[in-house]
Design a protein around this motif. Structure first.
Motif, PDB file in Angstrom:
ATOM      1  N   ALA A  42     -73.626   4.249  57.871  1.00  0.00           N
ATOM      2  CA  ALA A  42     -74.226   5.552  57.585  1.00  0.00           C
ATOM      3  C   ALA A  42     -75.472   5.351  56.731  1.00  0.00           C
ATOM      4  CB  ALA A  42     -73.221   6.442  56.856  1.00  0.00           C
ATOM      5  N   GLY A  43     -76.539   6.136  57.019  1.00  0.00           N
ATOM      6  CA  GLY A  43     -77.778   6.053  56.251  1.00  0.00           C
ATOM      7  C   GLY A  43     -78.854   5.207  56.892  1.00  0.00           C
ATOM      8  N   ARG A  45     -81.627   4.334  59.648  1.00  0.00           N
ATOM      9  CA  ARG A  45     -82.505   5.205  60.439  1.00  0.00           C
ATOM     10  C   ARG A  45     -83.701   4.410  60.948  1.00  0.00           C
ATOM     11  NH1 ARG A  45     -83.227   5.380  55.257  1.00  0.00           N
ATOM     12  NH2 ARG A  45     -85.328   5.410  54.372  1.00  0.00           N
ATOM     13  N   GLU A  48     -87.477   9.112  61.616  1.00  0.00           N
ATOM     14  CA  GLU A  48     -86.659  10.313  61.466  1.00  0.00           C
ATOM     15  C   GLU A  48     -85.403  10.268  62.315  1.00  0.00           C
ATOM     16  OE1 GLU A  48     -87.401  12.676  59.262  1.00  0.00           O
ATOM     17  OE2 GLU A  48     -89.148  11.466  58.682  1.00  0.00           O
ATOM     18  N   ALA A  50     -81.780   9.164  63.044  1.00  0.00           N
ATOM     19  CA  ALA A  50     -80.594   8.642  62.361  1.00  0.00           C
ATOM     20  C   ALA A  50     -79.742   7.831  63.335  1.00  0.00           C
ATOM     21  CB  ALA A  50     -79.790   9.793  61.792  1.00  0.00           C
ATOM     22  N   GLY A  52     -76.804   6.096  61.888  1.00  0.00           N
ATOM     23  CA  GLY A  52     -75.550   5.849  61.200  1.00  0.00           C
ATOM     24  C   GLY A  52     -74.342   6.286  61.998  1.00  0.00           C
ATOM     25  N   PRO A 126     -73.587   6.312  52.015  1.00  0.00           N
ATOM     26  CA  PRO A 126     -74.606   5.793  52.946  1.00  0.00           C
ATOM     27  C   PRO A 126     -75.430   4.674  52.308  1.00  0.00           C
ATOM     28  CG  PRO A 126     -75.391   7.807  51.950  1.00  0.00           C
ATOM     29  CD  PRO A 126     -73.986   7.604  51.431  1.00  0.00           C
ATOM     30  N   ASP A 128     -79.344   2.967  52.192  1.00  0.00           N
ATOM     31  CA  ASP A 128     -80.732   3.435  52.354  1.00  0.00           C
ATOM     32  C   ASP A 128     -81.499   2.333  53.067  1.00  0.00           C
ATOM     33  OD1 ASP A 128     -83.146   4.698  52.231  1.00  0.00           O
ATOM     34  OD2 ASP A 128     -83.483   4.325  50.093  1.00  0.00           O
ATOM     35  N   GLU A 130     -84.092   1.417  56.499  1.00  0.00           N
ATOM     36  CA  GLU A 130     -84.893   1.830  57.645  1.00  0.00           C
ATOM     37  C   GLU A 130     -85.149   0.630  58.550  1.00  0.00           C
ATOM     38  OE1 GLU A 130     -88.907   4.347  58.860  1.00  0.00           O
ATOM     39  OE2 GLU A 130     -88.225   4.258  56.776  1.00  0.00           O
TER      40      GLU A 130
END
Length: 348
Positions: A42-43, A45, A48, A50, A52, A126, A128, A130
Motif C-alpha cells: 500500500a502507498g 504509486r 497519480e 496508485a 498498492g 502505507p 511512501d 514512487e
C-alpha cells in the motif's frame, strides 16, 4: 524425587502453549508473506496512479492502461511558420518497460524485513514510494523522423518585392524561412515523448528575409505616358502630382534611380554650353529667372532631377531636356517629405 507443584505444572503448560502459538504465528507469517510476495505494498504509486494492494498481473494491467497507453498515443508536431502539423507515432520509437515498473513496485517489500512486512500487512500502514517510469527512446528512429519532418519544413526566406503597375506600386510580402536544428529537435521530441506531451513544435531557426515588407520606404513612381508622379511609402500612396517630361529629342531616362541630393533655392549651371544651352548663360543664380525654380531633387541619372519651373504652362507636357518639371507649390511640398536616398522609378 519430589512431584512438581500445581503452579509449576500450570506454568509449564502456559509456556508450552505460548511457544506453540508463537511457532504457529511465525509459520502463518512466513506462509502469508510467501503468498503475498508479489502483492504491491500500500502507498506505492506511479505519478497519480496508485498500485498498492495489487498483485503483479493487476499492476501490470493498470500500468499498461494508465501509463503506457497514454504515452504511446500520437504526438502532433507543428511546423514553424505554417498551419501544417505532422503526426509522430511513439510506438515506432518509444519502449515502455512495464515489467520493470512492476518489479520496481514491489521493491519496498524486498527491502523490508519479515517483521516489517508482517507489521505493514496487519496494520495497513502505507509506504511512501514512487515507481520510476521506465522508458527508452530510440534516438536513431526519432532522428530519421526529424529528417523527414525537416524536408517538409525547411525552406529559404523569400524577399519582399516591388511590382510596378500603371500608377501603382504593389509590395509582395516577404516570407520567413526556417531551418531545423536537428539535435535540438530530437532532444525536444524525446523529452516530450517521455513526459507524455502530445503537442510540440519542430525546433527550428527562423531565417529573416534580406528585404522585408517595411524596408521599402519612400518611392517616387513616374509614368511618362501620363505625365504624372506618385509618391508611395511602402505600398501606401501618399500623394500625386503632374510633371513635365523630356522631349522626344531629350527623353527622360527610364529605370530605377534614387535621389542623391536636395537643393533649396538652387543655382543653375549650363549642362550643354556647346549644345542646346549654347544660347544660355553659363550660370544663373537663384531667383525668379532660375529655370530650376525654388527646389531641386537631383537623381543619380546624370543631369536629371525633379525641379520647379518658371514656365508653369509646360507642366503636363513633354517640354524639358530630360528633367521632370513641377509646379512651384508641388515641388516645394514634395521636397519636404522626400529624403535623400528615395527610390525613383521611371516607366514609359
Amino acid at each position: 524425587m519430589p512431584r512438581p507443584t500445581l503452579a509449576r505444572r500450570i506454568t509449564a503448560v502456559l509456556l508450552a502453549t505460548l511457544m506453540l502459538l508463537v511457532s504457529a504465528g511465525f509459520t502463518w507469517a512466513v506462509a502469508d508473506d510467501y503468498v503475498e510476495r508479489d502483492t504491491v505494498p500500500a502507498g506505492v504509486r506511479i505519478g497519480e496512479v496508485a498500485l498498492g494492494s495489487l498483485n503483479a498481473d493487476e499492476a501490470r494491467a493498470v500500468i499498461d492502461a494508465q501509463v503506457a497507453a497514454p504515452l504511446l498515443e500520437p504526438v502532433t508536431v507543428s511546423l514553424p511558420g505554417t498551419e501544417t502539423a505532422l503526426t509522430l507515432d511513439p510506438k515506432e520509437m518509444l519502449t515502455v518497460d512495464i515489467d520493470g515498473m512492476v518489479s520496481d513496485a514491489v521493491q519496498p517489500k524486498r527491502d523490508a524485513s519479515l517483521a516489517q512486512r508482517v507489521y505493514r500487512r496487519l496494520s495497513g500502514e502505507p509506504v511512501d514510494y514512487e515507481v520510476k517510469t521506465l522508458l527508452a527512446v530510440d534516438e536513431g528512429a526519432l532522428g530519421a523522423w526529424v529528417d523527414g519532418a525537416a524536408a517538409e519544413s525547411d525552406r529559404p526566406a523569400i524577399d519582399s518585392t516591388l511590382t510596378v503597375g500603371e500608377g501603382t506600386l504593389t509590395v509582395q510580402p516577404d516570407v520567413s524561412g526556417y531551418r531545423t536544428r536537428k539535435a535540438d529537435a530530437v532532444a525536444s521530441l524525446a523529452a516530450a515523448l517521455k513526459a507524455g506531451e502530445k503537442e510540440n513544435e519542430l525546433v527550428s531557426d527562423e531565417i529573416t528575409p534580406t528585404v522585408t515588407d517595411d524596408g521599402w520606404g519612400k518611392t517616387i513612381l513616374v509614368d511618362k505616358s501620363q505625365r504624372r508622379l506618385w509618391l508611395y511609402n511602402g505600398a501606401t500612396l501618399e500623394r500625386t502630382y503632374r510633371v513635365a517630361i523630356g522631349t522626344p529629342g531629350y527623353p527622360t531616362p527610364e529605370g530605377w534611380w534614387k535621389v542623391i541630393n536636395k537643393r533649396r533655392n538652387p543655382s543653375w549651371s549650363n549642362p550643354a554650353p556647346n549644345g542646346w544651352g549654347a544660347s544660355m548663360p553659363a550660370y544663373i543664380a537663384p531667383g525668379p529667372g532660375n529655370p530650376l525654380g525654388t527646389r531641386a531633387l537631383d537623381l543619380n541619372a546624370a543631369g536629371i532631377r525633379f525641379h520647379g519651373t518658371n514656365k508653369r504652362w509646360s507642366v503636363g507636357t513633354a517640354a524639358s531636356h530630360g528633367c521632370m518639371r513641377m509646379l512651384r507649390e508641388d515641388i516645394e511640398a514634395l521636397f519636404e517629405v522626400v529624403p535623400v536616398g528615395t527610390r525613383v522609378i521611371i516607366v514609359p
